[in-house]
Motif scaffolding. Structure first.
Motif, PDB file in Angstrom:
ATOM      1  N   VAL A  11       0.878  -1.170   0.000  1.00  0.00           N
ATOM      2  CA  VAL A  11       0.000   0.000   0.000  1.00  0.00           C
ATOM      3  C   VAL A  11       0.913   1.217   0.000  1.00  0.00           C
ATOM      4  N   HIS A  12       1.072   1.818  -1.161  1.00  0.00           N
ATOM      5  CA  HIS A  12       2.064   2.870  -1.301  1.00  0.00           C
ATOM      6  C   HIS A  12       1.630   3.802  -2.426  1.00  0.00           C
ATOM      7  N   ARG A  13       1.575   5.077  -2.136  1.00  0.00           N
ATOM      8  CA  ARG A  13       1.127   6.051  -3.127  1.00  0.00           C
ATOM      9  C   ARG A  13       2.280   6.402  -4.068  1.00  0.00           C
ATOM     10  N   ILE A  14       1.977   6.387  -5.360  1.00  0.00           N
ATOM     11  CA  ILE A  14       2.959   6.757  -6.363  1.00  0.00           C
ATOM     12  C   ILE A  14       2.919   8.264  -6.585  1.00  0.00           C
ATOM     13  N   ASP A  15       4.094   8.889  -6.586  1.00  0.00           N
ATOM     14  CA  ASP A  15       4.209  10.308  -6.885  1.00  0.00           C
ATOM     15  C   ASP A  15       4.156  10.473  -8.400  1.00  0.00           C
ATOM     16  N   ARG A  16       3.069  11.010  -8.885  1.00  0.00           N
ATOM     17  CA  ARG A  16       2.870  11.093 -10.337  1.00  0.00           C
ATOM     18  C   ARG A  16       3.810  12.090 -11.006  1.00  0.00           C
ATOM     19  N   SER A  17       4.494  12.924 -10.225  1.00  0.00           N
ATOM     20  CA  SER A  17       5.432  13.872 -10.810  1.00  0.00           C
ATOM     21  C   SER A  17       6.801  13.240 -11.058  1.00  0.00           C
ATOM     22  N   ARG A  18       6.977  11.997 -10.607  1.00  0.00           N
ATOM     23  CA  ARG A  18       8.244  11.296 -10.783  1.00  0.00           C
ATOM     24  C   ARG A  18       8.028  10.027 -11.579  1.00  0.00           C
ATOM     25  N   HIS A  19       9.117   9.487 -12.141  1.00  0.00           N
ATOM     26  CA  HIS A  19       9.025   8.231 -12.864  1.00  0.00           C
ATOM     27  C   HIS A  19       8.551   7.136 -11.916  1.00  0.00           C
ATOM     28  N   ALA A  20       7.683   6.279 -12.414  1.00  0.00           N
ATOM     29  CA  ALA A  20       7.050   5.277 -11.554  1.00  0.00           C
ATOM     30  C   ALA A  20       7.969   4.104 -11.233  1.00  0.00           C
ATOM     31  N   ALA A  21       8.713   3.623 -12.230  1.00  0.00           N
ATOM     32  CA  ALA A  21       9.500   2.403 -12.035  1.00  0.00           C
ATOM     33  C   ALA A  21      10.484   2.500 -10.866  1.00  0.00           C
ATOM     34  N   PRO A  22      11.247   3.610 -10.722  1.00  0.00           N
ATOM     35  CA  PRO A  22      12.163   3.688  -9.572  1.00  0.00           C
ATOM     36  C   PRO A  22      11.441   3.666  -8.229  1.00  0.00           C
ATOM     37  N   GLN A  23      10.235   4.232  -8.186  1.00  0.00           N
ATOM     38  CA  GLN A  23       9.478   4.227  -6.933  1.00  0.00           C
ATOM     39  C   GLN A  23       9.023   2.819  -6.575  1.00  0.00           C
ATOM     40  N   VAL A  24       8.548   2.080  -7.587  1.00  0.00           N
ATOM     41  CA  VAL A  24       8.141   0.695  -7.344  1.00  0.00           C
ATOM     42  C   VAL A  24       9.349  -0.134  -6.916  1.00  0.00           C
ATOM     43  N   PHE A  25      10.466   0.069  -7.600  1.00  0.00           N
ATOM     44  CA  PHE A  25      11.692  -0.651  -7.256  1.00  0.00           C
ATOM     45  C   PHE A  25      12.100  -0.393  -5.811  1.00  0.00           C
ATOM     46  N   GLU A  26      12.144   0.882  -5.411  1.00  0.00           N
ATOM     47  CA  GLU A  26      12.588   1.215  -4.060  1.00  0.00           C
ATOM     48  C   GLU A  26      11.661   0.634  -3.007  1.00  0.00           C
ATOM     49  N   ARG A  27      10.343   0.725  -3.255  1.00  0.00           N
ATOM     50  CA  ARG A  27       9.395   0.209  -2.282  1.00  0.00           C
ATOM     51  C   ARG A  27       9.509  -1.305  -2.143  1.00  0.00           C
ATOM     52  N   LEU A  28       9.572  -2.015  -3.260  1.00  0.00           N
ATOM     53  CA  LEU A  28       9.690  -3.470  -3.197  1.00  0.00           C
ATOM     54  C   LEU A  28      11.026  -3.877  -2.585  1.00  0.00           C
ATOM     55  N   ARG A  29      12.073  -3.136  -2.912  1.00  0.00           N
ATOM     56  CA  ARG A  29      13.386  -3.450  -2.341  1.00  0.00           C
ATOM     57  C   ARG A  29      13.360  -3.304  -0.820  1.00  0.00           C
ATOM     58  N   GLU A  30      12.746  -2.224  -0.337  1.00  0.00           N
ATOM     59  CA  GLU A  30      12.622  -2.025   1.111  1.00  0.00           C
ATOM     60  C   GLU A  30      11.879  -3.186   1.754  1.00  0.00           C
ATOM     61  N   MET A  31      10.815  -3.634   1.101  1.00  0.00           N
ATOM     62  CA  MET A  31      10.008  -4.711   1.666  1.00  0.00           C
ATOM     63  C   MET A  31      10.755  -6.039   1.661  1.00  0.00           C
ATOM     64  N   ILE A  32      11.600  -6.256   0.648  1.00  0.00           N
ATOM     65  CA  ILE A  32      12.397  -7.479   0.599  1.00  0.00           C
ATOM     66  C   ILE A  32      13.484  -7.446   1.665  1.00  0.00           C
ATOM     67  N   LEU A  33      14.181  -6.312   1.788  1.00  0.00           N
ATOM     68  CA  LEU A  33      15.273  -6.221   2.759  1.00  0.00           C
ATOM     69  C   LEU A  33      14.772  -6.285   4.194  1.00  0.00           C
ATOM     70  N   SER A  34      13.569  -5.775   4.434  1.00  0.00           N
ATOM     71  CA  SER A  34      13.006  -5.822   5.784  1.00  0.00           C
ATOM     72  C   SER A  34      12.348  -7.161   6.080  1.00  0.00           C
ATOM     73  N   LEU A  35      12.290  -8.028   5.059  1.00  0.00           N
ATOM     74  CA  LEU A  35      11.652  -9.344   5.146  1.00  0.00           C
ATOM     75  C   LEU A  35      10.138  -9.262   5.274  1.00  0.00           C
ATOM     76  N   GLU A  36       9.571  -8.084   4.966  1.00  0.00           N
ATOM     77  CA  GLU A  36       8.120  -8.009   4.824  1.00  0.00           C
ATOM     78  C   GLU A  36       7.695  -8.889   3.658  1.00  0.00           C
ATOM     79  N   LEU A  37       8.547  -8.955   2.650  1.00  0.00           N
ATOM     80  CA  LEU A  37       8.394  -9.923   1.561  1.00  0.00           C
ATOM     81  C   LEU A  37       9.484 -10.965   1.768  1.00  0.00           C
ATOM     82  N   THR A  38       9.113 -12.133   2.213  1.00  0.00           N
ATOM     83  CA  THR A  38      10.085 -13.165   2.570  1.00  0.00           C
ATOM     84  C   THR A  38      10.509 -13.968   1.343  1.00  0.00           C
TER      85      THR A  38
END
Length: 235
Positions: A11-38
């Motif tokens: 559940v994460h709001r995308i900033d429409r003024s910025r490119h979407a792919a880097p935002q999705v990447f950063e959010r998923l990466r955070e979730m993987i590193l925190s083990l929210e996504l195991t």
């Protein structure tokens, strides 16, 4: 059996003024590193696109970048799965980081910058405040901030970015280790020893404290493997 993305995840709001792919990447990466996504969690491109309100193209680009870092395994026309923690990759990342940071603390101990020492001690104090709260996510953020401050003070901030890109596997191992009794206290103690040695201009002492600090998780690899046997792979 593989896990699937929970309905409450991402559940994460995308900033429409910025490119979407880097935002999705950063959010998923955070979730993987925190083990929210195991490890083993299936990431559906269609489902992620729907949750973010995006086309599949930026989601695909984000997943491909995660694949480049070894954080997901991509099976064309089949599935994308959060990768197991690769111990061999973690060892190589540790080798790189230790090599760089030994020179970083050498530089800082020779400089003995009073302002930097105050900043580092302030970060340590923030970590210490979280010990009883067991807020591991915030604790990890301050841990990263401590090391980033040292890289920046040594004049090599781009090397911090490099280390971060290559540290996904060792970061996940550390996240598994962090809740172990006494680990967070040991981190605070190690950071304090590093800063004290830097403040004293003690290059050997700073490097010895750093070696101990960075190696502590991999010294416990057998215990981590026993506690999370399905999360780790050797190669």
């Amino acid at each position: 059996m593989k896990n699937h993305l929970s309905r409450s995840a991402v559940v994460h709001r995308i900033d429409r003024s910025r490119h979407a792919a880097p935002q999705v990447f950063e959010r998923l990466r955070e979730m993987i590193l925190s083990l929210e996504l195991t490890p083993g969690t299936v990431l559906s491109r269609t489902e992620l696109a729907s949750r973010y309100g995006l086309s599949q193209t930026p989601v695909r680009d984000a997943l491909m970048k995660l694949g480049e870092e070894g954080l997901v395994d991509i099976y064309p026309q089949h599935a994308t799965v959060v990768s197991q923690i690769n111990v061999t990759s973690a060892l190589q990342a540790l080798f790189l980081r230790r090599s760089i940071e030994l020179e970083v603390v050498r530089t800082l101990a020779q400089q003995r910058d009073v302002g930097l020492l105050a900043e580092l001690r302030a970060t340590i104090e923030k970590q210490a405040e979280l010990l009883d709260l067991k807020n591991f996510e915030q604790f990890s953020l301050f841990d990263q901030a401590f090391h980033r401050q040292m890289y920046e003070a040594a004049g090599v901030p781009q090397l911090w970015d490099l280390v971060r890109r290559l540290s996904g596997h060792i970061d996940r191992l550390r996240r598994l280790h962090l809740p172990v009794e006494g680990k967070t206290l040991a981190v605070v103690r190690d950071h304090t020893e590093i800063v004290d040695a830097i403040g004293n201009g003690d290059v050997d002492g700073a490097q010895a404290a750093l070696r101990k600090h960075l190696s502590s998780t991999l010294n416990q690899i057998d215990q981590i493997r026993a506690s999370h046997p399905n999360f780790l792979a050797d190669d």
